[in-house]
Design an enzyme around this catalytic site. Structure first.
Site, PDB file in Angstrom:
ATOM      1  N   ASN A  27      -3.486  13.656  23.256  1.00 21.88           N
ATOM      2  CA  ASN A  27      -2.642  14.136  22.158  1.00 21.88           C
ATOM      3  C   ASN A  27      -1.145  14.083  22.447  1.00 21.88           C
ATOM      4  OD1 ASN A  27      -4.896  14.750  20.604  1.00 21.88           O
ATOM      5  ND2 ASN A  27      -5.015  16.877  21.335  1.00 21.88           N
ATOM      6  N   HIS A  42      -9.057  13.925  15.822  1.00 26.07           N
ATOM      7  CA  HIS A  42      -8.807  14.705  17.048  1.00 26.07           C
ATOM      8  C   HIS A  42      -9.060  16.192  16.853  1.00 26.07           C
ATOM      9  CE1 HIS A  42      -6.448  11.678  19.729  1.00 26.07           C
ATOM     10  NE2 HIS A  42      -7.393  11.080  19.031  1.00 26.07           N
ATOM     11  N   HIS A  96      -8.707   2.054  12.669  1.00 23.53           N
ATOM     12  CA  HIS A  96      -7.651   1.290  13.334  1.00 23.53           C
ATOM     13  C   HIS A  96      -7.196   0.076  12.519  1.00 23.53           C
ATOM     14  CE1 HIS A  96      -8.656   3.039  17.601  1.00 23.53           C
ATOM     15  NE2 HIS A  96      -8.172   3.938  16.760  1.00 23.53           N
ATOM     16  N   ARG A 108      -5.870  10.234  12.077  1.00 19.61           N
ATOM     17  CA  ARG A 108      -6.146  10.429  13.503  1.00 19.61           C
ATOM     18  C   ARG A 108      -6.151  11.913  13.874  1.00 19.61           C
ATOM     19  NH1 ARG A 108      -2.846   9.424  18.715  1.00 19.61           N
ATOM     20  NH2 ARG A 108      -4.496   9.017  20.233  1.00 19.61           N
TER      21      ARG A 108
END
Ligand code: HEM
Ligand SMILES: *[C@@H]1O[C@H](CO)[C@@H](O)[C@H](O)[C@H]1NC(C)=O
Ligand SMILES: *[C@@H]1O[C@H](CO)[C@@H](O)[C@H](O)[C@H]1NC(C)=O
Ligand SMILES: *[C@@H]1O[C@H](CO)[C@@H](O)[C@H](O)[C@H]1NC(C)=O
Ligand SMILES: *[C@@H]1O[C@H](CO)[C@@H](O)[C@H](O)[C@H]1NC(C)=O
Ligand SMILES: *[C@@H]1O[C@H](CO)[C@@H](O)[C@H](O)[C@H]1NC(C)=O
Length: 318
Positions: free
Chosen positions: A94, A66, A193, A62
């Site tokens: 975040n 990001h 996910h 992740r």
């Protein structure tokens, strides 16, 4: 065609290939001579980290997403705030949510010991994300390397460019299109996910107010995510195999057991239903598309050549 014309044609073809192939500067062999043990060091450090906490593979994956969606894959997300510098860590998507920074520090420390001032934090993140996926049972791919680290970060871009879990399908497709990624990439990458966890505050509306949800699944999730309070209570994104990188995420979607609103919209009578069905029945198809899409995501606006820097410490500019 005359041979001169043929020759001209060949040269033009080569030039246009160089010009249009994305990131001709990134190469899996970028550090082959300057840091031959790089990939072993990253992999071994990831192995230790995952042995301590399997979720860390998810957290690092992740972190890479990001990073790449905010001014490109340039390690901007790793920069700490200071009295005079505002980074991306306190942006809404975040704050109190992205994690794994200590593991990146650890890898960087080990890489510096072997190859001082050579390997960027952005490349370390790209490799660590891949290794986490592999170590949890997912596909492998060659990671193009040669990214350099930013001297800047952009909190407002983190707020605007990272998709919210409350978006509908068309907004998700638009968000990914802004980064040069297709709807197919969106659906494949959302398969990330299949590992990791989410906080109650990001799926509360889904489990209490949505109708395209399996009632037993909703009841299970409600047990630890009350109507009010418990905002940070965690639930696995894939209940069935939470620390195994597989295609079960898509089977969940087909069974209306997607945890986030943004997960279930991929299978809700829209354009991605067929692809979700394919991935749920064909893990090899998912793995192949995921690997391709990870390389594409990793190619978003890297700093190369003499742009940016090789940070000594991933948390601060040199
Ligand atoms: C499609 C748009 C996406 C949205 C709206 C989204 C949203 C979220 C949210 C809300 C969480 C939970 C965060 C928390 O509760 O603190 C999460 C976790 C996670 N996301 Fe996504 N995500 C998206 C795409 C992706 C992509 C492309 C990847 C990687 C390929 C990814 C990988 C992960 C992972 C592995 C976790 C678990 C992290 C952990 O356990 O530490 N996500 N995501
Ligand atoms: C990392 O180590 C694992 C387990 O030993 C291995 O399966 C995997 O191929 C390695 N990855 C790379 C990129 O070397
Ligand atoms: C590592 O590289 C930095 C920057 O070039 C330099 O200042 C430092 O002395 C080097 N450290 C070692 C142990 O070689
Ligand atoms: C930061 O991101 C915002 C939103 O994308 C953009 O408008 C702005 O120009 C960026 N700032 C810098 C300094 O790049
Ligand atoms: C999706 O959301 C956007 C803004 O969030 C909205 O403008 C649009 O109408 C929505 N589309 C659908 C099909 O609901
Ligand atoms: C569900 O929807 C109702 C009506 O829009 C709203 O008042 C309520 O706060 C929502 N509940 C949750 C848990 O999101």
């Amino acid at each position: 065609m005359s041979s001169i014309n043929t020759c001209f044609y060949v040269i033009v073809s080569i030039l246009s290939l160089l010009a249009f192939s994305s990131n001709a500067n990134l190469s899996p062999h970028f550090y082959a001579r300057t840091c031959p043990n790089l990939q072993t060091i990253v992999n071994n450090t990831m192995k230790q980290a995952i042995a301590t906490e399997p979720r860390i593979g998810a957290s690092i994956l992740r972190l890479f997403f990001h990073d790449c969606f905010v001014q490109g894959c340039d390690a901007s997300i790793l920069l700490d705030d200071t009295a005079t510098f505002i980074g991306e860590k306190t942006a809404f998507p975040n704050i109190n949510s992205v994690r794994g920074f200590e593991v990146i520090d650890n890898i960087k420390h080990n890489v510096e010991a072997a190859c001082n001032a050579t390997v960027s934090c952005a490349d370390i993140l790209a490799l660590a994300a891949r290794d986490g996926v592999v170590l949890l049972g997912g596909p492998s791919w060659k990671v193009p390397l040669g990214r350099r680290d930013s001297r800047t970060a952009n909190k407002s871009a983190a707020n605007s460019d990272l998709p919210s879990p409350f978006l509908n399908l068309s907004a998700l497709i638009t968000s990914f299109a802004h980064k040069g990624l297709t709807a197919r990439d969106l659906t494949a990458l959302s398969g990330g996910h299949t590992i990791g966890k989410a906080q109650c505050q990001f799926f509360r509306t889904r489990i209490y107010n949505e109708t395209n949800i399996d009632p037993n699944f909703a009841a299970t999730r409600r047990a630890t995510c009350p109507v009010s309070g418990g905002n940070t209570n965690l639930a696995p994104l894939d209940t069935v195999t939470p620390t195994h990188f597989d295609n079960n995420y898509y089977t969940n979607l087909v069974n209306q057991r997607g945890l986030l609103h943004s997960d279930q919209v991929l299978f809700n009578g829209g354009s991605q239903d067929a692809l979700v069905s394919t991935y749920s029945g064909n893990s090899a198809a998912f793995f192949k598309d995921f690997a391709v899409a990870m390389v594409k995501m990793g190619n978003i606006s890297p700093l190369t050549g003499t742009n940016g820097e090789i940070r000594r410490n991933c948390r601060v500019v040199n």
